[in-house]
Design a protein around this motif. Structure first.
Motif, mmCIF file in Angstrom:
data_model
loop_
_atom_site.group_PDB
_atom_site.id
_atom_site.type_symbol
_atom_site.label_atom_id
_atom_site.label_comp_id
_atom_site.label_asym_id
_atom_site.label_seq_id
_atom_site.Cartn_x
_atom_site.Cartn_y
_atom_site.Cartn_z
ATOM 1 N N LEU A 228 77.524 115.680 26.842
ATOM 2 C CA LEU A 228 76.097 115.485 27.105
ATOM 3 C C LEU A 228 75.799 114.093 27.655
ATOM 4 O O LEU A 228 74.646 113.765 27.939
ATOM 5 C CB LEU A 228 75.304 115.683 25.810
ATOM 6 C CG LEU A 228 75.393 117.071 25.167
ATOM 7 C CD1 LEU A 228 74.924 117.010 23.717
ATOM 8 C CD2 LEU A 228 74.564 118.073 25.958
ATOM 9 N N GLY A 229 76.831 113.277 27.752
ATOM 10 C CA GLY A 229 76.643 111.909 28.229
ATOM 11 C C GLY A 229 76.291 110.924 27.141
ATOM 12 O O GLY A 229 75.789 109.826 27.416
ATOM 13 N N TYR A 230 76.578 111.286 25.879
ATOM 14 C CA TYR A 230 76.280 110.410 24.753
ATOM 15 C C TYR A 230 77.553 109.942 24.060
ATOM 16 O O TYR A 230 78.626 110.524 24.241
ATOM 17 C CB TYR A 230 75.386 111.138 23.738
ATOM 18 C CG TYR A 230 74.043 111.529 24.269
ATOM 19 C CD1 TYR A 230 73.175 110.572 24.797
ATOM 20 C CD2 TYR A 230 73.615 112.855 24.249
ATOM 21 C CE1 TYR A 230 71.928 110.935 25.298
ATOM 22 C CE2 TYR A 230 72.368 113.227 24.746
ATOM 23 C CZ TYR A 230 71.533 112.252 25.268
ATOM 24 O OH TYR A 230 70.307 112.618 25.762
ATOM 25 N N THR A 231 77.416 108.904 23.232
ATOM 26 C CA THR A 231 78.558 108.390 22.463
ATOM 27 C C THR A 231 78.633 109.005 21.075
ATOM 28 O O THR A 231 79.679 108.983 20.440
ATOM 29 C CB THR A 231 78.465 106.862 22.307
ATOM 30 O OG1 THR A 231 77.293 106.543 21.524
ATOM 31 C CG2 THR A 231 78.363 106.170 23.659
ATOM 32 N N GLY A 232 77.493 109.523 20.593
ATOM 33 C CA GLY A 232 77.432 110.033 19.221
ATOM 34 C C GLY A 232 76.899 109.012 18.240
ATOM 35 O O GLY A 232 76.688 109.327 17.069
ATOM 36 N N ASP A 299 84.987 104.048 7.668
ATOM 37 C CA ASP A 299 84.186 104.536 6.541
ATOM 38 C C ASP A 299 83.704 105.971 6.730
ATOM 39 O O ASP A 299 83.093 106.538 5.822
ATOM 40 C CB ASP A 299 82.965 103.636 6.330
ATOM 41 C CG ASP A 299 83.348 102.233 5.875
ATOM 42 O OD1 ASP A 299 84.443 102.092 5.286
ATOM 43 O OD2 ASP A 299 82.574 101.294 6.117
ATOM 44 N N ILE A 300 83.938 106.529 7.914
ATOM 45 C CA ILE A 300 83.461 107.889 8.195
ATOM 46 C C ILE A 300 84.558 108.697 8.881
ATOM 47 O O ILE A 300 85.537 108.140 9.386
ATOM 48 C CB ILE A 300 82.198 107.881 9.085
ATOM 49 C CG1 ILE A 300 82.455 107.113 10.387
ATOM 50 C CG2 ILE A 300 81.012 107.297 8.331
ATOM 51 C CD1 ILE A 300 81.292 107.137 11.359
ATOM 52 N N ASP A 301 84.373 110.006 8.887
ATOM 53 C CA ASP A 301 85.313 110.902 9.565
ATOM 54 C C ASP A 301 84.864 111.253 10.969
ATOM 55 O O ASP A 301 85.689 111.558 11.835
ATOM 56 C CB ASP A 301 85.479 112.196 8.745
ATOM 57 C CG ASP A 301 86.059 111.930 7.374
ATOM 58 O OD1 ASP A 301 87.178 111.409 7.298
ATOM 59 O OD2 ASP A 301 85.374 112.226 6.375
ATOM 60 N N LEU A 302 83.554 111.265 11.191
ATOM 61 C CA LEU A 302 83.000 111.604 12.503
ATOM 62 C C LEU A 302 81.538 111.211 12.549
ATOM 63 O O LEU A 302 80.953 110.829 11.533
ATOM 64 C CB LEU A 302 83.145 113.098 12.792
ATOM 65 C CG LEU A 302 82.164 114.079 12.106
ATOM 66 C CD1 LEU A 302 82.125 115.396 12.866
ATOM 67 C CD2 LEU A 302 82.525 114.311 10.648
ATOM 68 N N HIS A 303 80.949 111.316 13.745
ATOM 69 C CA HIS A 303 79.511 111.125 13.928
ATOM 70 C C HIS A 303 78.857 112.472 14.178
ATOM 71 O O HIS A 303 79.418 113.328 14.870
ATOM 72 C CB HIS A 303 79.236 110.238 15.152
ATOM 73 C CG HIS A 303 79.523 108.792 14.932
ATOM 74 N ND1 HIS A 303 78.647 107.946 14.303
ATOM 75 C CD2 HIS A 303 80.601 108.042 15.265
ATOM 76 C CE1 HIS A 303 79.168 106.737 14.255
ATOM 77 N NE2 HIS A 303 80.359 106.766 14.841
ATOM 78 N N VAL A 304 77.650 112.643 13.646
ATOM 79 C CA VAL A 304 76.837 113.825 13.953
ATOM 80 C C VAL A 304 75.387 113.378 14.135
ATOM 81 O O VAL A 304 74.859 112.614 13.328
ATOM 82 C CB VAL A 304 76.897 114.896 12.850
ATOM 83 C CG1 VAL A 304 76.245 116.181 13.353
ATOM 84 C CG2 VAL A 304 78.319 115.177 12.399
ATOM 85 N N ARG A 305 74.791 113.854 15.191
ATOM 86 C CA ARG A 305 73.362 113.652 15.427
ATOM 87 C C ARG A 305 72.740 115.031 15.588
ATOM 88 O O ARG A 305 73.275 115.879 16.294
ATOM 89 C CB ARG A 305 73.118 112.816 16.689
ATOM 90 C CG ARG A 305 73.776 111.431 16.652
ATOM 91 C CD ARG A 305 73.126 110.557 15.584
ATOM 92 N NE ARG A 305 73.597 109.183 15.592
ATOM 93 C CZ ARG A 305 74.595 108.723 14.857
ATOM 94 N NH1 ARG A 305 75.277 109.547 14.076
ATOM 95 N NH2 ARG A 305 74.925 107.433 14.885
#
Length: 395
Positions: A228-232, A299-305
């Motif tokens: 989508l053109g985002y970094t997360g 500190d995290i496994d992934l990003h979600v928005r």
């Protein structure tokens, strides 16, 4: 000229997780609003202050965001082995519409405390000190939620040191178990309505995207941020101040809803605003949360928005967190791949306000993925109790 008086309706204004809503006992509603229909919807819209062309909810209890335009109706359960029935209405801000198609996972954390405080739980089940288990029938989607509510001196304990990113002050921890959270989409029926862990979702005029379409917690469309053109790592302003981006997400949501069997045609998405959700994922990386707190990739496994009611959520919807935990536990979904792949029973993900941990137990049975339950912690607190006032001719 005569004018209708205002009615006084007992109500409680509560925070649950990162949401707020007006809670009612079913028996306290006016008779016309005790049953589903136009009168109930009109009453709840007037309580919240919708529809509001100014988008402020100045003349109601709403907060003019998807997280604060909510109403909940609680009653003693009609289901065996359950304590209360919980019905949730997402009130549109600028249109005359109440969406009953899904649950609010955040406000689910306030249901148990409300039920205990309002005499809907058998006193024999409430310890003097300890934890009270409340079995909740989520009437919108026909699922069971088990809430473990802390009790002190026979009363709900609301204060504590549990911190939830997206909520300013600490409170007491409430653990929620969402039992058998999959299969709530009335379209395809299965947890993955297309039968695939990843689909190519064609959206005319926008593009074709890899997508995981899942019914768990709440019907959700997961996409890769990079596609989508985002970094997360985006915060609310990066999405919500971009009208073209919001329109693009809504188009994707509408086509995804058709693909999931939730609606018959894309135009129907306008009357189903609460579901499905759209979320995008990305591998873990350093970022700064909206509070200014620095979050390290380790500190995290992934990003979600995730988007709710057409806007990027300031934290994470509870039901979407269930979808995240479930999808992360199944090797091969976009969520699982963003988290690094492999088998896992819990993930901690980054969202605009910070981080959240959610667990899920999934297994492959006869070639079909099933999830027995998803678990996460939230908090809840009474903000105000008494009565709301609404003009008698408003419903």
């Amino acid at each position: 000229m005569t004018h209708a008086p205002q009615l006084r309706i007992p109500a409680t204004y509560m925070r649950g997780g990162t949401s707020k809503g007006v809670f009612f006992r079913l028996e306290d509603l006016p008779p016309a609003a005790q049953v589903p229909g136009a009168a109930r919807d009109a009453l709840l819209m007037r309580v919240i202050g919708s529809p509001d062309p100014y988008g402020k909810h100045t003349d109601g209890m709403g907060g003019a965001t998807s997280s604060t335009s909510k109403c909940v109706i609680i009653s003693k359960s009609t289901q065996p082995d359950h304590d209360v029935d919980y019905l949730y209405g997402q009130v549109s801000i600028d249109t005359a519409f109440v969406d009953w198609s899904g649950n609010c996972g955040n406000l689910s954390s306030a249901v148990g405390p409300f039920a205990i405080a309002n005499g809907l739980i058998d006193p024999a089940k409430i310890p003097h000190d300890g934890s009270c288990t409340v079995r909740i029938w989520q009437a919108n989607i026909g699922k069971t939620i088990v809430a473990h509510v802390p009790v002190s001196a026979g009363q709900v304990q609301e204060t504590g040191d549990f911190e939830l990113d997206g909520v300013t002050f600490p409170a007491a921890e409430i653990q929620l178990e969402f039992l058998d959270p999959s299969d709530e989409g009335e379209g395809g029926g299965a947890m993955f309505p297309t039968g695939n862990l990843v689909d190519d979702l064609a959206v005319p005029g926008v593009g074709t995207f890899k997508a995981t379409l899942i019914n768990a917690g709440i019907p959700t469309i997961f996409l890769n941020a990079a596609d989508l053109g985002y970094t997360g790592t985006e915060l609310q302003g990066a999405i919500n101040d971009d009208k073209a981006a919001l329109a693009r997400f809504e188009t994707i949501r509408a086509h995804g809803a058709v693909r999931m069997g939730l609606i018959a045609k894309v135009e129907d998405a306008a009357t189903r605003q609460h579901t499905p959700k759209v979320a995008f994922v990305a591998p873990a990386q350093d970022y700064t949360a909206s509070s200014g707190k620095r979050i390290a990739a380790g500190d995290i496994d992934l990003h979600v928005r995730a988007l709710s009611m057409g806007k990027l959520h300031h934290a994470m919807m509870g039901t979407a967190a269930v979808a995240i935990g479930t999808a992360a536990s199944i090797p091969g979904t976009l969520v699982n791949l963003a988290a690094g792949g492999g088998e896992r029973e819990a993930v901690r993900f980054g969202h605009p306000s910070g981080t959240l941990r959610v667990g899920a137990q999934a297994k492959l049975v006869d070639g079909q993925w099933t999830v027995t339950k998803a678990i996460m912690s939230r908090s809840a607190r009474v903000l105000m109790e008494g009565a709301v006032r609404v003009p008698a001719d408003s419903f």
